[in-house]
Design an enzyme around this catalytic site. Structure first.
Site: not given
Length: 633
Positions: A205, A236, A313, A420, A422, A427, A455
């Site tokens: 993701g 994305k 987002d 989820w 991170n 990124d 992720n």
């Protein structure tokens, strides 16, 4: 979510007698959710007097009883299968047996005199392994020993996935993690095992360059091998997921997705297709809802059975169409109602009528924290109870995650919560690789939620060590040791190459710091501090470590050279600068201008982030650069 009482962890270093007492207690005592653990009597003597040690298994099983004997694989093996043995399970067993020296493997035949029999029918309770009945989904029993004067291996799962998991553990008995060669004898052992949480996996993701098709296939194989059962496809930068979500996939892209879905299904991994319409969707538009369902039908036709609609987002201070303001009003509660309407329609009209489909997953726009808001309260009360909500923890990137926070999130959203997490995604800090272990999470978190997904980084191979440690944590958090799990992930990459492992350990240490553990390069920092104190042999140890770093790009496994090339190049140059700085401090001929030139070269490495900006590559920041600066100062 149902919670299971866990046996006491089996800690290395205890006296042997105490270990045996604990293991016998764990094996014979009932454990919440296990069902009947009573075992039928049999002759459990190993067929040799010598003992093959039980290797460290990953993820750590719940109960391991070492019967302290050996069972030879032999050149010919009989395998008895059943309904619980699907092709992937049988393939795993056969490959392991061949690696262990078997040349003739007969499926369905009875064993010859003295020949090893491997039973994968999913129901046998031979070798005092007990029945898998009553274990959670994915649970299994595995036993290696001697019954009726003949060698035998039994693999039995609570379901077909459990038998598949048993096969993965069996493969480790043949070839332990990080070894170059397989064993020809197996340890006499009994294992009873099950996961701490139902959903464990990887969520692709991140923003920026997506993984290649081959990297995704490799990640699916990785997930299956280490008992991760979910792969959420949400890069994305796939335009057909986000900016062009209404458009059907062209055949070339559809072919790749079909291959991913088939690979995942064959390996007991749920491939979740995640469509993100949030930036442009008109919630009240019948045409948009129809477009979304058309897209899902296209994916259904190629074998996808699990779906998500992330709404993260996005800007929810304004509507994408005027009609939504008329239909739902304004404010964050209005947005939650509109989103719930869309999601409920998908669950009711598309997924519920399809028995093979799993319940819908969503990422709410407010996906972190536990504070009550109008948005969260409204979403909780209007969203279909079947839908799972993803949550990143107290923050978007959470340094820690406590059990009480996970429980509060489940209460706040009033739906099954899937984490989820991170980490190790980079990124948001694209100049850094995050090679530290998965840590800072309470052992009770998996039992408080519906599951945990991580992720990863844009760099697929570099993500392996952290994902490996995540797999160990999610399966058995009480036995989880972050440092040991990370090192096992590095040994997995090294595949028995000692030089590669040494380089990997030094490189991972250099890239240890992250938001979940901000400690920079702990081993290197300790070596530098010892050198500054004038500790015995400290200079030689520091020089050897820096030399390892300077040659790491040539000694790490080839897959990592490709995945982490900018960081390996920067490591090479920073290590050369540090070696020159060491020589400068020793007065052995190196000049300050030479050190400065090497430092400037080390600083020159850059990468481009997902927004097109140039970022400096960071390795060992605050340690290597500080050492060089101090020498120059």
């Amino acid at each position: 979510m149902r919670a299971f009482r866990i046996p006491a962890p089996l800690l290395l270093g205890f006296a042997l007698g105490l270990v045996i007492i604990l293991l016998l207690r764990d094996w014979s005592g009932g454990t919440g959710g296990e069902g009947d653990t009573r075992a039928a009597p049999h002759d459990a003597r190993p067929h040799t007097d010598e003992s093959t040690p039980v290797p460290t298994l990953w993820p750590p099983p719940r109960v391991v009883r070492d019967d302290r004997g050996s069972v030879a694989i032999g050149r010919s093996v009989a395998v008895r299968t059943g309904d619980a043995t699907d092709p992937a399970t049988l393939d795993t067993v056969v490959r392991a047996l061949r690696a262990g020296g078997a040349r003739e493997i007969r499926i369905g035949d009875e064993p010859r005199s003295g020949e090893l029999l491997v039973v994968t029918d999913g129901t046998s309770a031979d070798l005092d392994a007990g029945s898998p009945k009553g274990l959670p989904k994915g649970g299994y029993v595995l036993a290696v020993g001697h019954a009726d004067d003949a060698p035998r291996v039994v693999l039995a799962g609570a379901d077909r996935t459990g038998t598949f998991h048993a096969a993965q553990t069996f493969a480790q008995l043949v070839r332990p993690v990080g070894t170059a060669t397989a064993r020809t004898t197996l340890p006499a052992v009994r294992i009873r095992d099950w996961p701490a949480t139902a959903t464990r996996g990887i969520v692709e993701g991140f923003y920026g360059t997506p993984w290649t098709h081959q990297e995704r296939l490799a990640q699916l194989d990785f997930a299956a091998r280490w008992k991760l059962n979910t792969y959420l496809y949400s890069p994305k930068d796939d335009p057909y997921l986000r900016s062009r979500w209404r458009d059907p996939y062209p055949e070339s892209r559809l072919t790749a997705l079909r291959a991913l879905a088939r690979r995942a299904t064959a390996r007991h991994v749920s491939f979740v297709y995640a469509l993100s319409p949030g930036p442009t969707v008109c919630y009240s538009s019948a045409a948009d809802r129809a477009a979304l369902l058309r897209k899902f039908r296209q994916l259904w036709d190629i074998g996808v059975r699990s779906y998500a609609v992330p709404l993260d987002d996005i800007d929810i201070t304004r509507w994408n169409c005027a009609a939504d303001g008329t239909t739902y009003g304004h404010g964050r509660a209005a947005v939650a109602r509109a989103q719930a309407d869309l999601l409920n329609d998908i669950q009711r009209d598309f997924l519920t009528p399809r028995p093979e489909a799993t319940p819908l997953i969503t990422v709410p726009t407010e996906y972190d924290g536990t504070r009550a808001t109008d948005y969260k309260t409204t979403l909780a009360s209007t969203l279909s109870p079947d839908i799972t909500v993803m949550w990143t923890g107290p923050l978007v990137v959470s340094p820690t995650l406590r059990t009480d926070q996970a429980r509060e999130a489940a209460r706040r959203y009033a739906h099954p919560v899937l984490i989820w997490d991170n980490y190790p995604v980079n990124d948001y800090t694209p100049g850094n690789l995050l090679l530290g272990p998965y840590e800072g999470r309470d052992s009770g978190v998996p039992g408080a939620v519906a599951g945990i997904t991580a992720n990863p980084m844009n760099q697929a191979t570099a993500s392996v060590p952290a994902l490996f440690s995540l797999a160990a944590y999610a399966w058995h958090p009480e036995a989880y040791r972050p440092t040991a799990a990370l090192d096992a992930g590095l040994r997995l990459l090294a595949a028995g190459d000692r030089r590669a492992l040494t380089a990997l350990r030094a490189f991972a240490d250099l890239n240890h710091a992250s938001r979940i553990d901000t400690t920079p390069a702990p081993k290197l920092a300790a070596l530098i501090e010892a050198y500054r104190r004038g500790a015995p042999n400290a200079k030689a140890a520091l020089r050897n470590h820096l030399t390892t770093l300077a040659t790491a790009r040539d000694t790490v496994p080839p897959a990592l050279r490709t995945s982490a090339a900018p960081w390996l190049d920067a490591t090479h140059d920073w290590a050369r600068a540090a070696l020159a700085a060491l020589a400068l401090q020793d007065g052995t001929g190196t000049t300050r201008s030479q050190v400065r030139a090497l430092r400037d070269t080390a600083r020159s490495h850059t990468v481009t982030d997902w927004q097109g900006r140039t970022r400096t590559v960071e390795v060992g920041a605050g340690v290597l650069d500080a050492f060089v600066a101090r020498a120059l100062g």
